[in-house]
Design an enzyme around this catalytic site. Structure first.
Site, PDB file in Angstrom:
ATOM      1  N   PRO A 147       0.955  -1.132  -0.125  1.00  0.00           N
ATOM      2  CG  PRO A 147      -0.455  -1.389   2.108  1.00  0.00           C
ATOM      3  CD  PRO A 147       0.473  -1.979   1.052  1.00  0.00           C
TER       4      PRO A 147
ATOM      5  NE  ARG B  25      -8.437  -5.003 -20.908  1.00  0.00           N
ATOM      6  CZ  ARG B  25      -8.610  -3.761 -21.596  1.00  0.00           C
ATOM      7  NH1 ARG B  25      -7.559  -3.008 -21.272  1.00  0.00           N
ATOM      8  NH2 ARG B  25      -9.450  -3.548 -22.252  1.00  0.00           N
TER       9      ARG B  25
ATOM     10  CD  GLU C  23       3.533 -12.733   6.750  1.00  0.00           C
ATOM     11  OE1 GLU C  23       3.149 -12.197   5.783  1.00  0.00           O
ATOM     12  OE2 GLU C  23       3.872 -13.731   7.138  1.00  0.00           O
TER      13      GLU C  23
ATOM     14  CG  ASP D  23      -9.919   0.104 -22.918  1.00  0.00           C
ATOM     15  OD1 ASP D  23     -10.690  -0.621 -23.498  1.00  0.00           O
ATOM     16  OD2 ASP D  23      -8.691  -0.579 -22.848  1.00  0.00           O
TER      17      ASP D  23
HETATM   18  N1  ADE Z   1      -1.211  -5.061  -0.046  1.00  0.00           N
HETATM   19  C1  ADE Z   1      -2.175  -4.627   0.778  1.00  0.00           C
HETATM   20  N2  ADE Z   1      -2.718  -3.422   0.271  1.00  0.00           N
HETATM   21  C2  ADE Z   1      -2.382  -3.175  -0.901  1.00  0.00           C
HETATM   22  C3  ADE Z   1      -2.666  -2.067  -1.918  1.00  0.00           C
HETATM   23  N3  ADE Z   1      -3.737  -1.406  -1.644  1.00  0.00           N
HETATM   24  N4  ADE Z   1      -1.923  -2.448  -3.150  1.00  0.00           N
HETATM   25  C4  ADE Z   1      -1.035  -3.298  -3.374  1.00  0.00           C
HETATM   26  N5  ADE Z   1      -0.702  -4.233  -2.498  1.00  0.00           N
HETATM   27  C5  ADE Z   1      -1.351  -4.244  -1.212  1.00  0.00           C
END
Ligand code: ADE
Length: 245
Positions: free
Chosen positions: A89, A154, A116, A169
């Site tokens: 994230p 794709r 983790e 797209d």
């Molecule tokens: N792992 C946990 N959350 C994530 C996200 N938002 N994007 C990519 N990998 C992740």
């Protein structure tokens, strides 16, 4: 393209890679998927892949050894260096431009953690890209990596038929896609816009471009900020803004 996925939950991928366009892409030899449980690379006698964080605190941290060794094993010395993509994230936010960039590569290796954190040396010495698919936290990188694989595969040559060409797209032009209609022309009193029925392709293209602009300004005005509008689009934009006042 060769796609390797390093995960502790390989079974999660069988449905997604075994259906529809992603499956057909592999059958056409446009891509090969190789889903690997990186626990198999652990040299620890219990095949552990994580450990407590130095300095204390909650949660476990993925140890460097299995991931360093798996990436080294999957990298062919004779090829151009693969992109090694860490799903997290905290990574750069994923978008269509990144999908297009990745679709030009020959080899992608995805690293998916679950629950983790990652030992920082993985980030510093193995990974080439850190990607987040959005500002929310998933239980692991698996779903996120599937999203990326889907959007990249794709775009590979010959994966989509001409009919489904990705050029139009939403997002690939920088604007959202225009609305679509199909038969019947009148469904329970709900009519299809007249312009689409008369076979005048210049008028149809114009309508589509204008509606694409309308949809973008109403739903995603942030996209217009980075988009270079043509003179007629600028004129349409003023008209649309008046229409919705
Ligand atoms: N792992 C946990 N959350 C994530 C996200 N938002 N994007 C990519 N990998 C992740």
């Amino acid at each position: 393209m060769k796609i390797d996925i390093l995960t502790l939950f390989p079974e999660m991928f069988s449905g997604v890679f075994g259906e529809s366009i992603l499956k057909k892409a592999q059958e056409k030899n446009a891509v090969t998927y190789n889903v690997v449980n990186f626990r198999n690379y652990s040299t620890n006698k219990h095949q552990n892949v994580d450990d407590y964080p130095y300095g204390g605190g909650a949660g476990m941290v993925l140890t460097p050894q299995p991931i360093f060794d798996a990436v080294a094993d999957l990298t062919n010395q004779n090829e151009k260096k693969p992109r090694v993509i860490l799903m997290c994230p905290q990574g750069e936010r994923y978008n269509q431009k990144k999908a297009e960039e990745l679709s030009k590569e020959d080899h992608l290796i995805f690293i998916c953690g679950h629950y983790e954190g990652y030992d920082e040396r993985i980030r510093q010495h193995v990974v080439t890209d850190e990607i987040s698919i959005g500002d929310y936290v998933l239980t692991g990188g698996e779903l996120a990596s599937m999203v990326i694989v889907d959007s990249v595969v794709r775009l590979l040559p010959d994966v989509l038929g001409n009919e489904d060409s990705p050029i139009k797209d939403s997002h690939s032009s920088g604007l959202l896609e225009h609305p679509h209609y199909t038969r019947p022309a009148n469904f329970r009193g709900l009519e299809v816009p007249e312009v689409l029925l008369n076979g005048n392709h210049k008028k149809i293209d114009e309508w589509r471009e204008r509606e694409s602009l309308r949809r973008t300004i109403l739903r995603r005005p942030d996209l217009i900020t980075n988009y270079e509008l043509s003179e007629r689009q600028k004129k349409w934009l003023k008209e649309i803004e008046k229409e919705v006042e």
